[in-house]
Design a protein around this motif. Structure first.
Motif, PDB file in Angstrom:
ATOM      1  N   GLY A  93       2.390  -8.901 -20.023  1.00  0.00           N
ATOM      2  CA  GLY A  93       2.075 -10.336 -19.957  1.00  0.00           C
ATOM      3  C   GLY A  93       0.609 -10.531 -19.633  1.00  0.00           C
ATOM      4  N   PRO A  94       0.237 -11.724 -19.164  1.00  0.00           N
ATOM      5  CA  PRO A  94      -1.183 -11.990 -18.896  1.00  0.00           C
ATOM      6  C   PRO A  94      -1.757 -11.180 -17.741  1.00  0.00           C
ATOM      7  N   GLU A  95      -0.887 -10.717 -16.838  1.00  0.00           N
ATOM      8  CA  GLU A  95      -1.405  -9.995 -15.677  1.00  0.00           C
ATOM      9  C   GLU A  95      -1.539  -8.488 -15.972  1.00  0.00           C
ATOM     10  N   VAL A  96      -2.672  -7.930 -15.583  1.00  0.00           N
ATOM     11  CA  VAL A  96      -2.871  -6.475 -15.688  1.00  0.00           C
ATOM     12  C   VAL A  96      -2.251  -5.860 -14.426  1.00  0.00           C
ATOM     13  N   ILE A  97      -1.296  -4.971 -14.620  1.00  0.00           N
ATOM     14  CA  ILE A  97      -0.539  -4.424 -13.485  1.00  0.00           C
ATOM     15  C   ILE A  97      -1.099  -3.053 -13.099  1.00  0.00           C
ATOM     16  N   VAL A  98      -1.333  -2.874 -11.812  1.00  0.00           N
ATOM     17  CA  VAL A  98      -1.875  -1.596 -11.350  1.00  0.00           C
ATOM     18  C   VAL A  98      -0.806  -0.824 -10.571  1.00  0.00           C
ATOM     19  N   ALA A  99      -0.592   0.422 -10.982  1.00  0.00           N
ATOM     20  CA  ALA A  99       0.275   1.349 -10.249  1.00  0.00           C
ATOM     21  C   ALA A  99      -0.656   2.366  -9.603  1.00  0.00           C
ATOM     22  N   ALA A 100      -0.530   2.560  -8.308  1.00  0.00           N
ATOM     23  CA  ALA A 100      -1.445   3.474  -7.621  1.00  0.00           C
ATOM     24  C   ALA A 100      -0.684   4.284  -6.591  1.00  0.00           C
ATOM     25  N   GLY A 101      -1.263   5.440  -6.251  1.00  0.00           N
ATOM     26  CA  GLY A 101      -0.620   6.306  -5.255  1.00  0.00           C
ATOM     27  C   GLY A 101      -1.040   7.740  -5.478  1.00  0.00           C
ATOM     28  N   ASP A 294      -2.673  -3.075 -20.621  1.00  0.00           N
ATOM     29  CA  ASP A 294      -1.778  -3.965 -19.872  1.00  0.00           C
ATOM     30  C   ASP A 294      -1.625  -3.524 -18.424  1.00  0.00           C
ATOM     31  N   GLY A 295      -2.203  -2.383 -18.105  1.00  0.00           N
ATOM     32  CA  GLY A 295      -2.083  -1.910 -16.732  1.00  0.00           C
ATOM     33  C   GLY A 295      -2.820  -0.601 -16.572  1.00  0.00           C
ATOM     34  N   LEU A 296      -2.809  -0.108 -15.339  1.00  0.00           N
ATOM     35  CA  LEU A 296      -3.475   1.159 -15.023  1.00  0.00           C
ATOM     36  C   LEU A 296      -2.575   1.982 -14.115  1.00  0.00           C
ATOM     37  N   LEU A 297      -2.694   3.297 -14.254  1.00  0.00           N
ATOM     38  CA  LEU A 297      -1.991   4.227 -13.368  1.00  0.00           C
ATOM     39  C   LEU A 297      -3.091   5.048 -12.711  1.00  0.00           C
ATOM     40  N   ILE A 298      -3.241   4.898 -11.388  1.00  0.00           N
ATOM     41  CA  ILE A 298      -4.407   5.491 -10.738  1.00  0.00           C
ATOM     42  C   ILE A 298      -3.996   6.315  -9.519  1.00  0.00           C
ATOM     43  N   GLU A 299      -4.537   7.522  -9.437  1.00  0.00           N
ATOM     44  CA  GLU A 299      -4.242   8.346  -8.266  1.00  0.00           C
ATOM     45  C   GLU A 299      -5.176   7.976  -7.115  1.00  0.00           C
ATOM     46  N   VAL A 300      -4.550   7.691  -5.969  1.00  0.00           N
ATOM     47  CA  VAL A 300      -5.284   7.323  -4.753  1.00  0.00           C
ATOM     48  C   VAL A 300      -4.706   8.164  -3.617  1.00  0.00           C
ATOM     49  N   HIS A 301      -5.593   8.693  -2.759  1.00  0.00           N
ATOM     50  CA  HIS A 301      -5.115   9.510  -1.635  1.00  0.00           C
ATOM     51  C   HIS A 301      -5.942   9.170  -0.401  1.00  0.00           C
ATOM     52  N   HIS A 302      -5.310   9.155   0.776  1.00  0.00           N
ATOM     53  CA  HIS A 302      -6.064   8.805   1.991  1.00  0.00           C
ATOM     54  C   HIS A 302      -6.892   9.993   2.477  1.00  0.00           C
ATOM     55  N   ASP A 303      -6.543  11.202   1.996  1.00  0.00           N
ATOM     56  CA  ASP A 303      -7.246  12.402   2.442  1.00  0.00           C
ATOM     57  C   ASP A 303      -7.282  13.396   1.275  1.00  0.00           C
ATOM     58  N   PRO A 304      -8.038  13.053   0.212  1.00  0.00           N
ATOM     59  CA  PRO A 304      -7.966  13.858  -1.018  1.00  0.00           C
ATOM     60  C   PRO A 304      -8.363  15.320  -0.842  1.00  0.00           C
ATOM     61  N   GLU A 305      -9.227  15.605   0.145  1.00  0.00           N
ATOM     62  CA  GLU A 305      -9.650  17.005   0.358  1.00  0.00           C
ATOM     63  C   GLU A 305      -8.450  17.897   0.689  1.00  0.00           C
ATOM     64  N   HIS A 306      -7.428  17.303   1.295  1.00  0.00           N
ATOM     65  CA  HIS A 306      -6.256  18.088   1.679  1.00  0.00           C
ATOM     66  C   HIS A 306      -5.032  17.785   0.819  1.00  0.00           C
ATOM     67  N   ALA A 307      -5.243  17.112  -0.311  1.00  0.00           N
ATOM     68  CA  ALA A 307      -4.101  16.806  -1.194  1.00  0.00           C
ATOM     69  C   ALA A 307      -3.521  18.100  -1.750  1.00  0.00           C
ATOM     70  N   LEU A 308      -2.209  18.119  -1.933  1.00  0.00           N
ATOM     71  CA  LEU A 308      -1.568  19.332  -2.454  1.00  0.00           C
ATOM     72  C   LEU A 308      -1.707  19.437  -3.972  1.00  0.00           C
ATOM     73  N   SER A 309      -2.074  18.345  -4.622  1.00  0.00           N
ATOM     74  CA  SER A 309      -2.362  18.416  -6.061  1.00  0.00           C
ATOM     75  C   SER A 309      -3.306  17.285  -6.452  1.00  0.00           C
ATOM     76  N   ASP A 310      -4.166  17.582  -7.427  1.00  0.00           N
ATOM     77  CA  ASP A 310      -5.077  16.586  -8.019  1.00  0.00           C
ATOM     78  C   ASP A 310      -5.954  15.812  -7.038  1.00  0.00           C
ATOM     79  N   GLY A 311      -6.347  16.469  -5.947  1.00  0.00           N
ATOM     80  CA  GLY A 311      -7.228  15.806  -4.980  1.00  0.00           C
ATOM     81  C   GLY A 311      -8.549  15.371  -5.593  1.00  0.00           C
ATOM     82  N   ALA A 312      -9.114  16.202  -6.459  1.00  0.00           N
ATOM     83  CA  ALA A 312     -10.445  15.920  -7.013  1.00  0.00           C
ATOM     84  C   ALA A 312     -10.491  14.651  -7.856  1.00  0.00           C
TER      85      ALA A 312
END
Ligand code: PEP
Ligand code: MN
Length: 339
Positions: A93-101, A294-312
């Motif tokens: 629809g008119p709104e661009v939906i963001v999925a993050a995490g 229509d939307g975005l899927l974005i990886e976000v981490h509070h501590d990416p240096e210690h993420a178990l995958s895809d921190g960079a």
């Protein structure tokens, strides 16, 4: 072929056309739009004369589709599909939906911290893998059902919806109570057994483009899901393999307007897996919205240096905040908005 009924055609007329198509050996899929009904006739009959259908009462037009996909074709629903995900969130629809995490759910503390931040900044869905299709079998494979439980709790606490990857048909029933959208990863885009199983699921499917898949192959994979009766398919451009090695993949921005023209299905972009580097994620996210995603899927981490995958490739929360602020300027310039 696709049969477009006249505006105001009666139920009886529609049924007569359906019966005729079925008697000719077609599988008929019906789409009832705001103004008129469209019937998608799927089958192997190439010898059928479209005039036999065109002459029936209530028929406006019969379009022979040369593309191998029919239900995913723009002709089937010229007005476009809006996928209702839940809690009033609508993709397409008119709104661009963001999925993050995060790439993967790692712990209760991790997913709760990230969920709270992305929700506050305007994300509508929380992403996070519980089953991770990792290139190496020796790396973190995900927390499984426990990860889904944590994801659901964190999402509910922050009024978010959940999207998570399904890797095998045997996981579907277990996953359904925890997720609002089932994600098919790039590596599984041509797992036809999985796609067929998802055709029978009462929840939307986020179908990612395979890393060496053409747009036509992506749309044919969507067709597998739709042929099973599940029309709630959201496509995702996540970058393809090219000769360029600087970025993890090459984000095919042009695929967005191309797919918009070929198909009625919503298309979102994943700039995280496309670039593999957090410094390149915001510019590609901005470009995708400008190109009509229509939307975005974005990886976000509070501590990416210690993420178990895809921190960079995971954004820090403040980078995500800045990106959302920029998208709120870009979206209205292309006739959209961000919640
Ligand atoms: C993901 O989104 O978690 C993922 C694994 O992405 P892709 O399937 O696009 O590689
Ligand atoms: Mn990832």
């Amino acid at each position: 072929m696709v049969v477009v009924m006249q505006e105001g055609s009666t139920e009886e007329q529609i049924q007569r056309v359906i019966d005729r198509l079925v008697s000719m050996g077609f599988d008929v899929h019906r789409s009832t739009g705001a103004t008129h009904t469209v019937l998608g006739a799927v089958g192997v009959r190439s010898d059928c004369d479209p005039r036999d259908i065109e002459l029936l009462d209530g028929v406006r037009e019969v379009v022979r589709i040369t593309q191998p996909y029919k239900l995913a074709s723009r002709h089937f629903r010229p007005e476009g599909t809006v996928v209702e995900v839940g809690r009033g969130v609508r993709i397409g629809g008119p709104e661009v939906i963001v999925a993050a995490g995060p790439c993967a759910v790692e712990s209760a503390e991790q997913i709760h911290t990230i969920a709270e931040r992305v929700a506050r900044l305007g994300a509508k869905l929380l992403r996070g893998g519980a089953f991770k299709p990792r290139t190496s079998p020796y790396t973190f494979q995900g927390l499984g059902e426990q990860g889904l439980k944590l994801l659901r709790q964190a999402a509910d606490k922050n009024s978010l919806l959940v999207v998570s990857e399904v890797m095998d048909p045997s996981q579907i029933a277990m996953m359904l109570p925890y997720v609002d959208v089932l994600q098919v990863g790039a590596r599984n885009m041509q797992n036809y057994h999985l796609l067929r199983a998802l055709g029978e699921v009462p929840k939307p499917v986020l179908l990612k483009r395979g890393m060496s898949a053409t747009i036509e192959e992506l749309l044919l994979s969507a067709e597998y899901i739709m042929a099973g009766g599940n029309y709630n398919v959201i496509l995702c451009e996540r970058g393809i393999r090219t000769f360029e090695t600087y970025t993890r993949n090459t984000l095919d921005i042009a695929a967005i307007p191309v797919i918009k023209k070929l198909s009625h299905l919503p298309i979102i972009a994943d700039p995280s897996h496309a670039t593999g580097r957090r410094d390149k994620v915001p510019p590609m996210a901005r470009a995708a919205v400008a190109a009509g995603a229509d939307g975005l899927l974005i990886e976000v981490h509070h501590d990416p240096e210690h993420a178990l995958s895809d921190g960079a490739q995971s954004l820090y929360a403040d980078q995500f905040a800045q990106l959302m602020a920029e998208l709120r300027i870009i979206a209205p310039a292309v006739g959209r908005r961000i919640g």
